[in-house]
Design an enzyme around this catalytic site. Sequence first.
Site, PDB file in Angstrom:
ATOM      1  N   LYS A   1      28.065 -91.745  28.166  1.00 10.43           N
ATOM      2  CA  LYS A   1      26.614 -91.584  28.178  1.00 10.43           C
ATOM      3  C   LYS A   1      26.140 -91.665  29.616  1.00 10.43           C
ATOM      4  CE  LYS A   1      22.343 -93.519  26.258  1.00 10.43           C
ATOM      5  NZ  LYS A   1      21.796 -94.570  25.396  1.00 10.43           N
TER       6      LYS A   1
ATOM      7  N   LYS B   1      26.801 -87.674  25.904  1.00 11.55           N
ATOM      8  CA  LYS B   1      25.347 -87.564  25.913  1.00 11.55           C
ATOM      9  C   LYS B   1      24.860 -87.533  27.350  1.00 11.55           C
ATOM     10  CE  LYS B   1      21.200 -89.866  24.192  1.00 11.55           C
ATOM     11  NZ  LYS B   1      20.615 -91.025  23.519  1.00 11.55           N
TER      12      LYS B   1
HETATM   13 ZN   LIG Z   1      19.820 -98.757  24.836  1.00  8.49          ZN
END
Ligand SMILES: [Zn+2]
Length: 341
Positions: free
Chosen positions: A214, A267
């Site tokens: 992420k 992501k």
């Molecule tokens: Zn968070």
Amino acid sequence: MDNDRSLTHRPRRLRQDRIRGLVSETSLEPSDLIAPVFVDATADERVPIDSMPGHERVPVSDAVSRVEEVLETGVEAVMLFGIPTSKDPDGTRAWADDGVVQEATRRITAETDAYVLTDACLCEYTDHGHCGPLEEELRGDAHSHDHDPDLDATLTVDNDATLEALEKIAVSHAEAGADMIAPSGMMDGMVGAIRGALDREGFEHVPIMSYAAKYESAFYGPFRDAADGAPAFGNRRHYQMDPANAREAIREVELDVEQGADVLMVKPALPYLDIVSSLRREFDHPIAAYNVSGEYAMLHAASEKGWLDLEAVARESLLSIKRAGADLILTYFAEEVARSY
Ligand SMILES: [Zn+2]
């Protein structure tokens, strides 16, 4: 040469209408998609999210009907995000038995066949908006030159205290009936901590989808309107990944795999398709990609101006994410795209 039309290689032969489908390498199905759903414990009625046209925060009492709308399109899975009744420094409402996600999960799993994934993080529950309780930052070099004036340099998220909170959150979600737990906070050791807690409490059958790679991305902007999760100060660069780094993603993901992650997520999606592709090559696990709010909002904004055909670019975006190697896609376009099947 003028008369020699005998070209051996003519790729166009396979682009004719009746053969295209047979040679298509990638398909996109509603069953590949997960629709994010925002449940707001402070709302009495549905509240449109300005920066994400077509999406709303729904009150807990509307969670079931919201998920039924998703299911009607052919999408079978939802990811729940919660906005709690109150916030505090430790984010204690995140693991409350009567918390917003717990309550919504109980209702949705009792009344629908949706596959329910829950976001396990603290940023929507802490009053400072960071992904865990804060601590004084330990600096290796007191004279460090990389001081960031935007950041309150003395505070950062306490990794190991956050792990304890994540264990409680995951167990509370599983007790409420969540089908899969998705930790998104990028804390070191989060997958192992959650796996251990779930197993101890008898939820060894509940899989973990780790937000394994992420990135600290500016494409999350509209989500912060939706989930009310913007950090009150600084940013998340001390725990989310540097957009400059690709090899580090492999290392992050390896750690999550060792700790028992079942599904590995990247992501955002479109600006990080190289990461999706390399994870696909390196690992045999299912790969998920999160087509984030900014990716959604920019296509909507351009289509509102008449510059892009929304349905076509949405579908092309999702197809490209699958082509890069994702098996499943979390996307705000899930219902729109599924509806056209
Ligand atoms: Zn968070």
